[in-house]
Design an enzyme around this catalytic site. Structure first.
Site, PDB file in Angstrom:
ATOM      1  CG  LEU A   1      35.102  26.890  38.021  1.00  0.00           C
ATOM      2  CD1 LEU A   1      36.123  26.437  36.982  1.00  0.00           C
ATOM      3  CD2 LEU A   1      33.678  26.628  37.521  1.00  0.00           C
TER       4      LEU A   1
ATOM      5  CE  LYS B   1      39.694  20.408  48.863  1.00  0.00           C
ATOM      6  NZ  LYS B   1      38.307  20.842  48.643  1.00  0.00           N
TER       7      LYS B   1
ATOM      8  N   GLY C   1      31.510  23.662  42.733  1.00  0.00           N
ATOM      9  CA  GLY C   1      32.443  24.569  42.060  1.00  0.00           C
ATOM     10  C   GLY C   1      33.344  25.385  42.968  1.00  0.00           C
ATOM     11  CE  LYS C   2      34.059  22.982  48.679  1.00  0.00           C
ATOM     12  NZ  LYS C   2      33.149  21.993  48.052  1.00  0.00           N
TER      13      LYS C   2
END
Length: 226
Positions: A18, A38, A15-16
């Site tokens: 999220l 990212k 869940g990074k």
């Protein structure tokens, strides 16, 4: 004042993205300019515009500033494998100087908050010699830890904490993200981490039916992130 945080996880798929999106949403709600970064992604889909990664696209869309995709995700690989292996397969090595240059560009873009989302867990190889965590350590970035609530997460969280502390970096906060696989004794596990992680719990994210489109800022308290 501009602040940069590195978002890591206890594993891959915990869940990074999220959590990064939730933090960007929360910053937007407060009127703070914010962007997501990212730097490295794999498993990207080909499009007419080039390779695109779903996580990076979500960060791009959640930012308050309009940025080109290449600014958000400079190293994108098609093979759905460890990025350093994908980089070797396609002959495009990950260059740390370019990772840093990309981050500095975002920090100079006018954003008050820059979130750098890692790939996989803390010790992601960049090549035969270096890890992504080495790069984070060199830049002295404070870390936000995303804990995927599943069997084994206590060990994973404490091992990650030990590695972060060994690098001399501060743990700025952590988030408990509940996963579809579920876990028994959730509250007891949460209490254990509250006791052992030396940073504020920014919030708990429940299991969401449509996590990619959900408004998740309500589950986190960004004011605790300093």
């Amino acid at each position: 004042m501009m602040t940069t945080f590195f978002i890591t996880g206890t594993d891959t798929d915990v869940g990074k993205t999220l959590v990064s999106r939730a933090l960007l949403q929360a910053a937007n709600a407060q009127g703070r300019s914010c962007v997501g970064y990212k730097p490295i992604s794999a498993g990207c889909e080909p499009t007419p515009q080039g390779l695109r990664n779903r996580d990076a696209l979500q960060l791009q869309q959640a930012a308050s500033l309009s940025l080109s995709y290449e600014w958000v995700n400079p190293f994108a690989y098609a093979p759905p494998i460890a990025p350093h292996i994908a980089a070797a397969q396609v002959g495009q090595p990950i260059v740390e100087a370019e990772l840093t240059a990309g981050l500095r560009r975002l920090e100079n873009s006018g954003a008050e908050l820059v979130l750098v989302e890692g790939a996989g867990g803390w010790h992601l190889p960049l090549n035969a010699q270096r890890l992504l965590s080495d790069w984070v350590s060199d830049l002295r970035l404070p870390v936000v830890l995303v804990v995927g609530a599943k069997l084994g997460c206590l060990n994973h969280a404490l091992l990650t904490l030990a590695a972060i502390e060994q690098a001399g970096l501060p743990l700025a906060g952590w988030v408990m993200n509940r996963l579809p696989c579920g876990m028994s004794c959730y509250e007891e596990n949460l209490a254990t981490l509250r006791q052992r992680l030396p940073a504020p719990l920014l919030g708990e994210i429940p299991i969401l039916s449509e996590p990619d489109s959900a408004n998740v800022q309500e589950y986190l308290d960004i004011s605790l992130l300093r």
